[in-house]
Each structure stands twice: as structure tokens, then as C-alpha cells.
Design a protein around this motif. Structure first.
Motif, mmCIF file in Angstrom:
data_model
loop_
_atom_site.group_PDB
_atom_site.id
_atom_site.type_symbol
_atom_site.label_atom_id
_atom_site.label_comp_id
_atom_site.label_asym_id
_atom_site.label_seq_id
_atom_site.Cartn_x
_atom_site.Cartn_y
_atom_site.Cartn_z
ATOM 1 N N LEU A 61 14.947 44.365 51.180
ATOM 2 C CA LEU A 61 15.080 45.583 50.383
ATOM 3 C C LEU A 61 13.885 46.502 50.573
ATOM 4 N N GLY A 62 12.716 45.938 50.735
ATOM 5 C CA GLY A 62 11.520 46.743 50.943
ATOM 6 C C GLY A 62 11.275 47.705 49.795
ATOM 7 N N GLY A 63 10.990 48.969 50.142
ATOM 8 C CA GLY A 63 10.718 49.978 49.128
ATOM 9 C C GLY A 63 11.944 50.699 48.629
ATOM 10 N N ASN A 64 13.139 50.253 49.058
ATOM 11 C CA ASN A 64 14.369 50.980 48.729
ATOM 12 C C ASN A 64 14.908 50.696 47.328
ATOM 13 N N GLY A 65 14.257 49.813 46.596
ATOM 14 C CA GLY A 65 14.706 49.496 45.246
ATOM 15 C C GLY A 65 13.872 48.370 44.684
ATOM 16 N N LEU A 66 14.213 47.933 43.501
ATOM 17 C CA LEU A 66 13.485 46.852 42.838
ATOM 18 C C LEU A 66 14.473 45.821 42.308
ATOM 19 N N GLN A 67 14.310 44.588 42.787
ATOM 20 C CA GLN A 67 15.113 43.494 42.241
ATOM 21 C C GLN A 67 14.423 42.932 41.012
ATOM 22 N N LEU A 68 15.194 42.723 39.956
ATOM 23 C CA LEU A 68 14.713 41.988 38.799
ATOM 24 C C LEU A 68 15.245 40.566 38.923
ATOM 25 N N ALA A 69 14.369 39.634 39.237
ATOM 26 C CA ALA A 69 14.786 38.249 39.466
ATOM 27 C C ALA A 69 15.198 37.596 38.149
ATOM 28 N N ILE A 70 16.269 36.840 38.186
ATOM 29 C CA ILE A 70 16.782 36.192 36.975
ATOM 30 C C ILE A 70 15.951 34.958 36.651
ATOM 31 N N LEU A 71 15.855 34.641 35.361
ATOM 32 C CA LEU A 71 15.093 33.492 34.885
ATOM 33 C C LEU A 71 15.962 32.611 33.995
ATOM 34 N N GLY A 72 15.611 31.327 33.922
ATOM 35 C CA GLY A 72 16.248 30.415 32.977
ATOM 36 C C GLY A 72 17.441 29.672 33.553
ATOM 37 N N ILE A 73 17.654 28.453 33.072
ATOM 38 C CA ILE A 73 18.807 27.672 33.500
ATOM 39 C C ILE A 73 20.101 28.406 33.164
ATOM 40 N N GLU A 74 20.163 28.989 31.966
ATOM 41 C CA GLU A 74 21.352 29.740 31.549
ATOM 42 C C GLU A 74 21.135 31.246 31.659
ATOM 43 N N GLN A 75 20.074 31.635 32.381
ATOM 44 C CA GLN A 75 19.734 33.043 32.600
ATOM 45 C C GLN A 75 19.367 33.758 31.305
ATOM 46 N N LYS A 76 18.887 32.995 30.342
ATOM 47 C CA LYS A 76 18.426 33.519 29.055
ATOM 48 C C LYS A 76 17.634 32.416 28.366
ATOM 49 N N SER A 77 17.039 32.741 27.232
ATOM 50 C CA SER A 77 16.272 31.739 26.496
ATOM 51 C C SER A 77 17.188 30.606 26.035
ATOM 52 N N SER A 78 16.579 29.466 25.770
ATOM 53 C CA SER A 78 17.344 28.262 25.446
ATOM 54 C C SER A 78 18.150 28.427 24.159
ATOM 55 N N PHE A 79 17.501 28.922 23.106
ATOM 56 C CA PHE A 79 18.196 29.067 21.824
ATOM 57 C C PHE A 79 19.319 30.093 21.928
ATOM 58 N N GLN A 80 19.089 31.171 22.679
ATOM 59 C CA GLN A 80 20.137 32.180 22.834
ATOM 60 C C GLN A 80 21.357 31.591 23.530
ATOM 61 N N SER A 81 21.142 30.679 24.460
ATOM 62 C CA SER A 81 22.293 30.052 25.136
ATOM 63 C C SER A 81 23.045 29.123 24.190
ATOM 64 N N LEU A 82 22.340 28.464 23.270
ATOM 65 C CA LEU A 82 23.019 27.666 22.242
ATOM 66 C C LEU A 82 23.844 28.562 21.335
ATOM 67 N N LEU A 83 23.263 29.687 20.995
ATOM 68 C CA LEU A 83 23.897 30.631 20.075
ATOM 69 C C LEU A 83 25.172 31.220 20.672
ATOM 70 N N GLU A 84 25.080 31.688 21.917
ATOM 71 C CA GLU A 84 26.199 32.383 22.553
ATOM 72 C C GLU A 84 27.255 31.434 23.088
ATOM 73 N N PHE A 85 26.788 30.331 23.681
ATOM 74 C CA PHE A 85 27.722 29.528 24.462
ATOM 75 C C PHE A 85 27.871 28.084 23.989
ATOM 76 N N TRP A 86 26.805 27.327 24.031
ATOM 77 C CA TRP A 86 26.942 25.889 23.857
ATOM 78 C C TRP A 86 27.433 25.494 22.471
ATOM 79 N N ILE A 87 26.885 26.124 21.419
ATOM 80 C CA ILE A 87 27.212 25.712 20.052
ATOM 81 C C ILE A 87 27.925 26.805 19.264
ATOM 82 N N GLY A 88 27.481 28.043 19.382
ATOM 83 C CA GLY A 88 28.053 29.131 18.601
ATOM 84 C C GLY A 88 27.243 29.394 17.335
ATOM 85 N N THR A 89 27.365 30.589 16.801
ATOM 86 C CA THR A 89 26.512 31.039 15.713
ATOM 87 C C THR A 89 26.618 30.167 14.462
ATOM 88 N N ILE A 90 27.828 29.944 13.977
ATOM 89 C CA ILE A 90 27.996 29.255 12.691
ATOM 90 C C ILE A 90 27.513 27.811 12.760
#
Length: 360
Positions: free
Chosen positions: A144-173
Motif C-alpha cells: 500500500l505504501g503511502g496510498n492509504g493507511l491500514q488499521l490493523a485489527i486486534l483481539g481474538i474476537e476483534q474487540k475487547s473480551s467483555f464486549q465479545s461476551l456481551l454481543e456474542f457469547w453470552i448476551g446482555t441479560i
């Protein structure tokens, strides 16, 4: 001297002086609705064609992960999908239903339903092995060089651990109940999850990427500010420390109802918040975020996706000028927030590109 798109975006995220405002629309959902030949040419080419500064969110990944003994299976029957995780402690499964109109699979059953399932999820994470993918990600950055900027993804679920429990694994309630009734089990689970995700950050920090992102989707629609500060902010602060030690930047994607989360976000060490979304999709304007947050935190977004769809070009241009003026005291990247509805007139992107180049 004219900056390259990469220089302009990096300077905008750092809050440094730029030759002109950066503009990079967020094309989620929109790009997937375009003709196949455009999709095959790639998002980078599409952004370059309109004259934008390509901010490629989540475009590279410096790590991979695999399992020692656990397995994941997926079965699709018409408009229903079942995903099964087989672990040494038992089996978890999730159910989805497909909506043709939005071309999206919607989760209808979270995998963790019972207290006993927490041990299964912990075993699944204990089984994960995180490995480097630095050679591939470095090659993408160099290409890509200077033609743009990649934002590299982080995390096993691509988000914080608790947020992944909240959204996916367990759910809010159920997660709220488990936090109250089984705090030790949740703490033990989070410790394992955070250890694995921290490894992804450490690997990424040693790559050639300049900036990173996670799909936090932070919102008081499903988490209180106090729970956010207790369960999410510490992990993200740790990520920021690791990245900053290697001169990498961290951008937090937060596209929901974040007005009451801005203060804790501002204390995490983030370099920028991406997808600041005004009403009616979100609940905070750029002007409000500008007043609340320290000036060392840059902002990305500001244009409500529904407004982008329904406004005239003159209305859109006026809104863009107001946003840029509001953020004259900090780093700012002009963009639509949250997503981009299919049906947005391409000429609107051209108008915004022309605006930041010639009319300011």
C-alpha cells in the motif's frame, strides 16, 4: 508540500498539522451492494477513484490463531445456520437466521446459556494458540505504501473480551446476571480471554503497521458506564500501553450510544475514536464530543448515515464544513459514521472529496 494519503491520515490521528482535512468514508454495507465488477476491483480502488484518503479499517491482521483439540462446525439449512464449538468441557452452539433484504445473518441464540457453559467457553479459549502472521501483514503495508493507511485489527474476537461476551457469547441479560451471581467464574473466563487477545496485540506491535483498531461497537444500549469502566477500559488501556511502547496508534471503533462513555474512553489512552455518530443513529454530535474529550484524542466520523443518504449535496457540504471547523483544535478525519446505507449517491462522495481539496 502535499502529503500522501497515509501521511495525512496518520497526522490527523496524531493531531498534527495537515495540508488539508482528511476524508475517508466508511463503506460498510454500501460497498457490498455495488456491482460485482466494482467489488472485485477492491475498496482501495473505489476510494482512490473518488479522491478520498483510503483509511482501510481492519484491513490487515498480523496474527492468526488455531486450536489444539477444539473444533468448530457450521451447518446451513436454508435461512438457518447452526455453529457448534466442541471443547473438552462440553459443547456450545449458536443459531442464526438469514435476512435476505439486508443480506445478513442475525444471531438468535447465544452459545453460553447456562452456568455450566462458562467452563466450556473457558476451555475453548485455553485451547487457542496465537501465532504470528507478520510477514503477510508487513507485505500488505509495504504494497500500500503511502496510498492509504491500514488499521490493523486486534483481539481474538476483534474487540475487547467483555464486549465479545456481551454481543456474542453470552448476551446482555445473561451476562449481567452472571456478573452478579458468578463473579469468580466470569473473572476467571475474562482472564483467559484477555491473555489470548493480549498476545494478538503484542504480535501486532512488532509488525510494520502504524495504527490499529478493534470493533468495540461501544454503546450504552447494552452496557452501563460503570460496567464499561470495570470490565472494558482496563483491557483497552493495556492494549494502548503495548502499542504506544512500539510507537503504534490505537483507534477505537464506537458507533453506538457513546455520549456517556466518552469520559472513560478519554482516560484509556486511545489516539482516536472512530465512527462518532450523531442522532438519530447515535447520540452524540461532533460538537459535544469535542467539548467532552481531551484535545489529544482525534475524532473520525460525524456524518450520520441516514443524513448522508437523504440530504442534498448542498446540505451535506454545509454539514461537512461545520464539522471541520468544529474540530479545528484537534485531529479529525471527515467520514460518515457507523455504516453507509446502500443507495447513497456516488456524487455525494465526490462532492465531499472536492470540498476538502478546494473549498476550505
Amino acid at each position: 508540500m502535499e502529503m500522501t494519503p497515509k501521511q495525512r491520515l496518520l497526522s490527523s490521528i496524531k493531531g498534527e498539522q495537515v495540508d488539508r482535512p482528511a476524508f475517508s468514508p466508511f463503506l460498510a454495507y454500501y460497498f457490498q451492494s455495488l456491482p460485482l465488477e466494482i467489488q472485485q476491483a477492491g475498496e482501495l480502488a473505489y476510494l482512490q477513484q473518488m479522491g478520498a484518503d483510503p483509511l482501510l479499517r481492519g484491513a490487515v491482521c498480523a496474527y492468526k490463531y488455531r486450536h489444539k483439540v477444539c473444533s468448530v462446525n457450521e451447518v446451513i439449512l436454508d435461512d438457518k445456520k447452526i455453529v457448534t464449538w466442541i471443547t473438552p468441557k462440553g459443547t456450545l452452539y449458536a443459531e442464526y437466521i438469514f435476512a435476505k433484504k439486508s443480506n445478513t445473518w442475525y444471531l438468535t441464540r447465544h452459545p453460553v446459556q447456562r452456568v455450566e457453559d462458562i467452563a466450556c467457553l473457558k476451555a475453548y479459549y485455553e485451547d487457542i494458540i496465537v501465532v504470528e502472521n507478520i510477514e503477510e501483514s508487513n507485505a500488505q503495508v509495504e504494497q500500500l505504501g503511502g496510498n492509504g493507511l491500514q488499521l490493523a485489527i486486534l483481539g481474538i474476537e476483534q474487540k475487547s473480551s467483555f464486549q465479545s461476551l456481551l454481543e456474542f457469547w453470552i448476551g446482555t441479560i445473561n451476562l449481567i446476571y452472571f456478573c452478579e451471581d458468578e463473579p469468580e467464574l466470569i473473572a476467571d473466563l475474562l482472564s483467559v480471554m484477555q491473555e489470548k487477545s493480549r498476545k494478538t496485540v503484542e504480535i501486532t506491535a512488532n509488525s510494520k503497521v502504524s495504527a490499529c483498531i478493534s470493533w468495540e461497537d461501544s454503546s450504552t444500549g447494552n452496557i452501563s458506564p460503570s460496567m464499561y469502566q470495570e470490565f472494558i477500559a482496563p483491557e483497552l488501556s493495556n492494549w494502548c500501553d503495548i502499542l504506544h511502547n512500539e510507537n503504534k496508534l490505537y483507534v477505537q471503533h464506537a458507533c453506538g450510544l457513546i455520549k456517556d462513555l466518552l469520559i472513560p474512553m478519554g482516560k484509556q489512552g486511545v489516539d482516536a475514536i472512530e465512527s462518532i455518530t450523531p442522532p438519530n443513529t447515535g447520540n452524540v454530535t461532533i460538537a459535544e464530543a469535542n467539548r467532552i474529550l481531551p484535545t489529544n484524542i482525534s475524532l473520525i466520523g460525524g456524518i450520520d448515515p441516514v443524513f448522508l443518504l437523504n440530504s442534498s449535496k448542498s446540505q451535506l457540504e454545509k454539514e461537512a464544513v461545520d464539522l471541520i471547523k468544529t474540530c479545528s483544535n484537534r485531529g479529525f478525519v471527515l467520514a460518515n459514521s457507523d455504516s453507509c446505507p446502500p443507495g447513497v449517491d456516488y456524487d455525494k462522495f465526490l462532492a465531499l472529496s472536492q470540498l476538502v481539496r478546494t473549498k476550505l
